[in-house]
Motif scaffolding. Structure first.
Motif, PDB file in Angstrom:
ATOM      1  N   PHE A 210       6.424  -1.369  -7.961  1.00 31.59           N
ATOM      2  CA  PHE A 210       7.289  -1.430  -6.723  1.00 31.59           C
ATOM      3  C   PHE A 210       6.826  -2.112  -5.528  1.00 31.59           C
ATOM      4  CE2 PHE A 210      10.120   0.127  -3.549  1.00 31.59           C
ATOM      5  CZ  PHE A 210      11.148  -0.770  -3.815  1.00 31.59           C
ATOM      6  N   LEU A 211       6.059  -1.263  -5.123  1.00 30.42           N
ATOM      7  CA  LEU A 211       5.363  -1.751  -3.608  1.00 30.42           C
ATOM      8  C   LEU A 211       4.663  -3.146  -3.683  1.00 30.42           C
ATOM      9  CD1 LEU A 211       3.834   1.654  -2.442  1.00 30.42           C
ATOM     10  CD2 LEU A 211       5.825   0.569  -1.687  1.00 30.42           C
ATOM     11  N   LEU A 212       4.114  -3.195  -5.009  1.00 31.52           N
ATOM     12  CA  LEU A 212       3.244  -4.568  -5.070  1.00 31.52           C
ATOM     13  C   LEU A 212       4.413  -5.930  -5.252  1.00 31.52           C
ATOM     14  CD1 LEU A 212       0.719  -6.291  -5.532  1.00 31.52           C
ATOM     15  CD2 LEU A 212       1.133  -5.968  -8.004  1.00 31.52           C
ATOM     16  N   SER A 223       4.070  -4.712   6.388  1.00 29.53           N
ATOM     17  CA  SER A 223       4.429  -3.884   5.338  1.00 29.53           C
ATOM     18  C   SER A 223       3.442  -3.866   4.282  1.00 29.53           C
ATOM     19  CB  SER A 223       5.851  -4.550   4.819  1.00 29.53           C
ATOM     20  OG  SER A 223       5.591  -5.579   4.249  1.00 29.53           O
ATOM     21  N   ALA A 224       2.798  -4.866   4.163  1.00 31.57           N
ATOM     22  CA  ALA A 224       1.578  -4.963   3.059  1.00 31.57           C
ATOM     23  C   ALA A 224       0.631  -3.935   3.333  1.00 31.57           C
ATOM     24  CB  ALA A 224       1.011  -6.251   2.806  1.00 31.57           C
ATOM     25  N   ALA A 231      -0.257   3.851  -0.961  1.00 28.03           N
ATOM     26  CA  ALA A 231      -0.783   3.864  -2.272  1.00 28.03           C
ATOM     27  C   ALA A 231      -2.057   4.757  -2.299  1.00 28.03           C
ATOM     28  CB  ALA A 231      -1.301   2.556  -2.823  1.00 28.03           C
ATOM     29  N   VAL A 232      -2.777   4.551  -1.387  1.00 29.82           N
ATOM     30  CA  VAL A 232      -3.932   5.623  -1.209  1.00 29.82           C
ATOM     31  C   VAL A 232      -3.664   7.131  -0.925  1.00 29.82           C
ATOM     32  CG1 VAL A 232      -6.099   6.056   0.474  1.00 29.82           C
ATOM     33  CG2 VAL A 232      -5.412   3.612  -0.081  1.00 29.82           C
ATOM     34  N   ALA A 233      -2.597   7.265  -0.214  1.00 38.71           N
ATOM     35  CA  ALA A 233      -2.008   8.620   0.193  1.00 38.71           C
ATOM     36  C   ALA A 233      -1.564   9.257  -1.126  1.00 38.71           C
ATOM     37  CB  ALA A 233      -1.003   8.731   1.071  1.00 38.71           C
ATOM     38  N   LEU A 234      -0.971   8.407  -2.054  1.00 42.09           N
ATOM     39  CA  LEU A 234      -0.402   8.896  -3.331  1.00 42.09           C
ATOM     40  C   LEU A 234      -1.478   9.323  -4.294  1.00 42.09           C
ATOM     41  CD1 LEU A 234       1.899   9.394  -5.115  1.00 42.09           C
ATOM     42  CD2 LEU A 234       2.110   7.204  -5.875  1.00 42.09           C
ATOM     43  N   ILE A 235      -2.435   8.375  -4.437  1.00 42.65           N
ATOM     44  CA  ILE A 235      -3.718   8.807  -5.156  1.00 42.65           C
ATOM     45  C   ILE A 235      -4.545  10.047  -4.630  1.00 42.65           C
ATOM     46  CG2 ILE A 235      -6.093   8.074  -5.653  1.00 42.65           C
ATOM     47  CD1 ILE A 235      -4.728   5.024  -5.827  1.00 42.65           C
ATOM     48  N   LEU A 264       9.174  -0.403   3.861  1.00 45.10           N
ATOM     49  CA  LEU A 264      10.647  -1.197   3.582  1.00 45.10           C
ATOM     50  C   LEU A 264      11.108  -1.617   4.790  1.00 45.10           C
ATOM     51  CD1 LEU A 264      12.142   0.998   0.718  1.00 45.10           C
ATOM     52  CD2 LEU A 264      10.740  -1.127   0.420  1.00 45.10           C
ATOM     53  N   PHE A 265      11.294  -0.809   5.836  1.00 42.95           N
ATOM     54  CA  PHE A 265      11.819  -1.179   7.270  1.00 42.95           C
ATOM     55  C   PHE A 265      10.735  -2.445   7.645  1.00 42.95           C
ATOM     56  CE2 PHE A 265      14.318   2.670   6.753  1.00 42.95           C
ATOM     57  CZ  PHE A 265      15.473   2.168   7.579  1.00 42.95           C
TER      58      PHE A 265
END
Length: 340
Positions: A210-212, A223-224, A231-235, A264-265
């Protein structure tokens, strides 16, 4: 700083707070069928969020009020165009709140099972539909010259929005399960940790997709970067959970959700409601905002009350910081602490 930009940031901050805090509430509610092997387990799960779920839910009320006062055109277009999904979210939140209060009123297993089922539904529906709603806002929707939404409900259920809904659903579920492992002890803690590992793998894949997609189709450099940090925090949360570092895992999950919402904002700015059919019909922070005088008054109010709200929230979490165990749950079908 321009007051319209300031209030765009404040609205973003309030929604970040709501998704982070009510997000793990939703996750705990959705975890009942997976972690609640018996009524005592389910009461333990509910008691982990019992003292705080209603406080967490007030963030969406404050966010909605700020949106209405600071950006009335955005509020009007959003709530008229997205009326059905937002109504479903409201009904689900009511259903969940009522279920917390009523499941203990009778001792019959069937009675409790019925309300447990409503807790699951009342948690899953908002978790999914909030992602659908925000994905459509970022991607843009058809608006006429008066900024009225001219699409239908089914138009909101496009592939990108459905992926966004699945992303928030999985993020909140994993966030909630990690919270259970942080707030409980014994067997349910171990089972929650194992479940967070399994759901974490799926969440990483779906959230990264989704983020990609968001970055490639609608993103900016800012935003990128935020998406990459999310993504790093999720991993990192996934790895911390593997090492039984529940506090670190929970903190990184909260950071993941916060960074994802911020991305997203940032992808949206300076629009607040892009028009997919004609950019000239888009709502921006300028043409959707209140007057300078209104924003000035609101800024002084926010300066006074936001720190008080944050202090009270932190105090509440500190008071109810201890783990919940099965030993604390009485054998008799009495009023659980979570329902107070």
């Amino acid at each position: 700083m321009d007051l319209t930009i300031l209030w765009f940031c404040i609205v973003g901050f309030l929604f970040v707070g709501y998704f982070v805090l009510d997000g793990f509430d939703f996750g705990v509610g959705m975890s009942l069928p997976f972690l609640g092997r018996d009524d005592k387990d389910r009461r333990v799960l509910i008691n982990t969020i019992g003292p705080i779920w209603d406080l967490n839910e007030t963030w969406v009320i404050v966010a909605g009020a700020a949106l209405f006062a600071a950006f009335p055109e955005w509020y009007a277009t959003l709530f008229s165009g997205f009326y059905l999904p937002l109504l479903l979210i409201l009904l689900a939140l009511i259903l969940r709140g009522v279920s917390f209060e009523y499941r203990h009123q009778r001792p019959e297993a069937a009675w409790k099972k019925r309300f447990d089922r409503m807790i699951v539904i009342g948690s899953a529906v908002p978790a999914f539909l909030w992602g659908v709603a925000f994905s459509n806002i970022v991607a843009g929707v058809p608006l006429d010259a008066d900024h009225n939404y001219i699409g239908g409900f089914l138009a909101l259920l496009n592939p990108y929005a459905l992926l966004g809904g699945l992303t928030t659903l999985l993020l909140f579920f994993t966030h909630g399960v990690v919270f259970v492992s942080l707030k409980t002890d014994g067997d349910i803690r171990l089972r929650a940790r194992r479940l967070a590992t399994r759901s974490g793998v799926v969440t990483i894949v779906v959230a990264a997709s989704f983020l990609l997609w968001t970055t490639l189709a609608f993103g900016t450099l800012a935003s990128a970067l935020l998406s990459a940090a999310a993504a790093v925090a999720l991993i990192g949360s996934f790895l911390a959970n593997l090492r039984a570092r529940e506090g670190v895992a929970f903190g990184l999950m909260a950071l993941t959700i916060g960074l994802a919402v911020l991305s997203l904002f940032f992808a949206l700015f300076p629009d607040v409601m892009p028009a997919s059919n004609d950019p000239a019909n888009s709502l921006t922070i300028e043409n959707a905002s209140s007057s300078e005088y209104t924003l000035t008054i609101m800024s002084w109010v926010a300066l006074i009350f936001l720190p008080l709200i944050l202090a009270y929230q932190g105090f509440t979490y500190w008071i109810f910081r201890k783990r919940v165990t099965r030993a604390q749950i009485p054998e008799a079908a009495e009023l659980p602490e979570a329902a107070h």
